[in-house]
Write a protein that holds these residues in place. Structure first.
Motif, PDB file in Angstrom:
ATOM      1  N   SER A 100       2.837 -10.156  21.176  1.00 18.22           N
ATOM      2  CA  SER A 100       1.818 -10.987  21.815  1.00 18.22           C
ATOM      3  C   SER A 100       0.462 -10.728  21.169  1.00 18.22           C
ATOM      4  O   SER A 100      -0.142  -9.665  21.368  1.00 18.22           O
ATOM      5  CB  SER A 100       1.756 -10.683  23.321  1.00 18.22           C
ATOM      6  OG  SER A 100       0.854 -11.549  23.968  1.00 18.22           O
ATOM      7  N   ARG A 101       0.000 -11.695  20.401  1.00 20.87           N
ATOM      8  CA  ARG A 101      -1.310 -11.607  19.758  1.00 20.87           C
ATOM      9  C   ARG A 101      -2.046 -12.910  20.031  1.00 20.87           C
ATOM     10  O   ARG A 101      -1.998 -13.831  19.194  1.00 20.87           O
ATOM     11  CB  ARG A 101      -1.177 -11.379  18.255  1.00 20.87           C
ATOM     12  CG  ARG A 101      -0.441 -10.104  17.869  1.00 20.87           C
ATOM     13  CD  ARG A 101      -0.504  -9.894  16.359  1.00 20.87           C
ATOM     14  NE  ARG A 101       0.271  -8.726  15.952  1.00 20.87           N
ATOM     15  CZ  ARG A 101       1.534  -8.761  15.563  1.00 20.87           C
ATOM     16  NH1 ARG A 101       2.171  -9.925  15.557  1.00 20.87           N
ATOM     17  NH2 ARG A 101       2.169  -7.682  15.197  1.00 20.87           N
ATOM     18  N   PRO A 102      -2.699 -13.037  21.174  1.00 21.51           N
ATOM     19  CA  PRO A 102      -3.367 -14.296  21.505  1.00 21.51           C
ATOM     20  C   PRO A 102      -4.367 -14.706  20.418  1.00 21.51           C
ATOM     21  O   PRO A 102      -5.155 -13.879  19.943  1.00 21.51           O
ATOM     22  CB  PRO A 102      -4.081 -13.989  22.827  1.00 21.51           C
ATOM     23  CG  PRO A 102      -3.329 -12.842  23.401  1.00 21.51           C
ATOM     24  CD  PRO A 102      -2.873 -12.031  22.234  1.00 21.51           C
ATOM     25  N   SER A 103      -4.318 -15.970  20.044  1.00 21.15           N
ATOM     26  CA  SER A 103      -5.263 -16.490  19.061  1.00 21.15           C
ATOM     27  C   SER A 103      -6.647 -16.604  19.686  1.00 21.15           C
ATOM     28  O   SER A 103      -6.817 -16.512  20.912  1.00 21.15           O
ATOM     29  CB  SER A 103      -4.802 -17.867  18.590  1.00 21.15           C
ATOM     30  OG  SER A 103      -4.872 -18.798  19.665  1.00 21.15           O
ATOM     31  N   ALA A 104      -7.642 -16.824  18.830  1.00 21.41           N
ATOM     32  CA  ALA A 104      -9.010 -17.005  19.331  1.00 21.41           C
ATOM     33  C   ALA A 104      -9.074 -18.211  20.267  1.00 21.41           C
ATOM     34  O   ALA A 104      -9.766 -18.178  21.296  1.00 21.41           O
ATOM     35  CB  ALA A 104      -9.967 -17.185  18.157  1.00 21.41           C
ATOM     36  N   GLU A 105      -8.334 -19.266  19.925  1.00 15.50           N
ATOM     37  CA  GLU A 105      -8.298 -20.452  20.775  1.00 15.50           C
ATOM     38  C   GLU A 105      -7.722 -20.118  22.145  1.00 15.50           C
ATOM     39  O   GLU A 105      -8.245 -20.556  23.177  1.00 15.50           O
ATOM     40  CB  GLU A 105      -7.456 -21.539  20.117  1.00 15.50           C
ATOM     41  CG  GLU A 105      -7.316 -22.795  20.973  1.00 15.50           C
ATOM     42  CD  GLU A 105      -6.289 -23.777  20.423  1.00 15.50           C
ATOM     43  OE1 GLU A 105      -6.469 -24.990  20.628  1.00 15.50           O
ATOM     44  OE2 GLU A 105      -5.293 -23.328  19.810  1.00 15.50           O
ATOM     45  N   THR A 106      -6.642 -19.328  22.172  1.00 16.95           N
ATOM     46  CA  THR A 106      -6.010 -18.965  23.443  1.00 16.95           C
ATOM     47  C   THR A 106      -6.926 -18.069  24.260  1.00 16.95           C
ATOM     48  O   THR A 106      -7.050 -18.244  25.481  1.00 16.95           O
ATOM     49  CB  THR A 106      -4.666 -18.272  23.187  1.00 16.95           C
ATOM     50  OG1 THR A 106      -3.805 -19.170  22.473  1.00 16.95           O
ATOM     51  CG2 THR A 106      -3.987 -17.889  24.495  1.00 16.95           C
ATOM     52  N   ARG A 107      -7.580 -17.120  23.614  1.00 14.49           N
ATOM     53  CA  ARG A 107      -8.504 -16.234  24.344  1.00 14.49           C
ATOM     54  C   ARG A 107      -9.653 -17.033  24.942  1.00 14.49           C
ATOM     55  O   ARG A 107     -10.070 -16.785  26.082  1.00 14.49           O
ATOM     56  CB  ARG A 107      -9.027 -15.137  23.412  1.00 14.49           C
ATOM     57  CG  ARG A 107      -7.969 -14.145  22.957  1.00 14.49           C
ATOM     58  CD  ARG A 107      -8.593 -12.896  22.356  1.00 14.49           C
ATOM     59  NE  ARG A 107      -9.447 -13.193  21.205  1.00 14.49           N
ATOM     60  CZ  ARG A 107      -9.033 -13.261  19.949  1.00 14.49           C
ATOM     61  NH1 ARG A 107      -7.735 -13.088  19.672  1.00 14.49           N
ATOM     62  NH2 ARG A 107      -9.873 -13.524  18.967  1.00 14.49           N
ATOM     63  N   GLN A 108     -10.161 -18.006  24.207  1.00 15.96           N
ATOM     64  CA  GLN A 108     -11.228 -18.852  24.741  1.00 15.96           C
ATOM     65  C   GLN A 108     -10.722 -19.661  25.927  1.00 15.96           C
ATOM     66  O   GLN A 108     -11.430 -19.862  26.916  1.00 15.96           O
ATOM     67  CB  GLN A 108     -11.753 -19.785  23.661  1.00 15.96           C
ATOM     68  CG  GLN A 108     -12.876 -20.713  24.127  1.00 15.96           C
ATOM     69  CD  GLN A 108     -14.087 -19.946  24.626  1.00 15.96           C
ATOM     70  OE1 GLN A 108     -14.629 -19.111  23.915  1.00 15.96           O
ATOM     71  NE2 GLN A 108     -14.515 -20.223  25.861  1.00 15.96           N
TER      72      GLN A 108
END
Length: 228
Positions: free
Chosen positions: A46-54
């Motif tokens: 699980s490595r959330p992308s910057a888009e997902t974190r936003q």
């Protein structure tokens, strides 16, 4: 023979072009075959992308209750990555499971900013419940043509949701199936919220598109922009 071949190619051109223009979403009527892994899903790092974190931050800012879901590969091309399950968006919604976070954000904005105000203004009653027909489903594009064979539906990526019924405080149930060609008020309401959805989602399919969507609105964030 040569003339016949040329004529056949010309006649086939619209079909070829339609396949190019409208590929990538659920736009036909029979599901392409997809075979998920028989042994079940495989968990992914699980490595959330910057888009997902936003997206997580946006849901939190809007006071949406949700839980993050593990990234999983179900086989057959079906993947759930950067997904959440919506728990409370201010209006109860039935049958929501895995949704990619951007889809969850768009759906929440549509219900709260599009459907709820339209219900109050156009139907004179508060929206108290939305009934969906689900989100994630490991299957192919709904279509039997060669162009769709083996292609994954946006549902197979947790990137689509189907919505069927809107329940009002006065007890009315406005369904896509009955209301699309129902009373003038219902018809106007449903077409208004479809127009609102077209501003938030990439693909919006309604009963005006084909018979496969006679009872729901299909909303997704994949493929090319298409609204009907």
């Amino acid at each position: 023979m040569r003339t016949r071949t040329c004529i056949s190619a010309i006649l086939a051109l619209p079909l070829l072009l339609s396949g190019c223009l409208f590929g990538g979403s659920d736009r036909d009527e029979r599901p392409a075959r997809v075979t998920p892994r028989a042994s079940g899903p495989v968990s992914l790092p699980s490595r959330p992308s910057a888009e997902t974190r936003q997206c997580y931050a946006d849901l939190g800012r809007d006071r949406i209750e949700y839980r993050t879901l593990p990234d999983r590969d179900y086989g057959g091309g079906c993947l759930v990555i950067g997904a959440v399950q919506l728990l409370d968006i201010g209006v109860p919604v039935a049958n929501l499971k895995s949704m990619r976070c951007p889809l969850a954000r768009a759906f929440t904005g549509w219900v709260r900013g599009g459907v709820a105000p339209a219900a109050l203004q156009m139907l004179g009653s508060e929206l108290v419940r939305v009934e969906s027909m689900g989100t994630y489903s490991c299957r192919g594009i709904v279509g039997g043509g060669a162009g769709s064979a083996g292609r994954i539906s946006q549902h197979g990526l947790a990137n689509a949701v189907d919505v069927a019924v809107f329940v009002l405080r006065d007890g009315r149930r406005v369904s896509i199936e009955d209301g699309w060609n129902g009373s003038p008020q219902e018809r106007a309401f449903l077409r208004t919220i479809r127009a609102s959805a077209c501003k938030r989602f990439t693909t919006v399919l309604s009963p005006d598109y084909n018979s496969a969507h006679y009872n729901h609105l299909h909303l997704d964030l994949g493929g090319k922009a298409f609204c009907r």
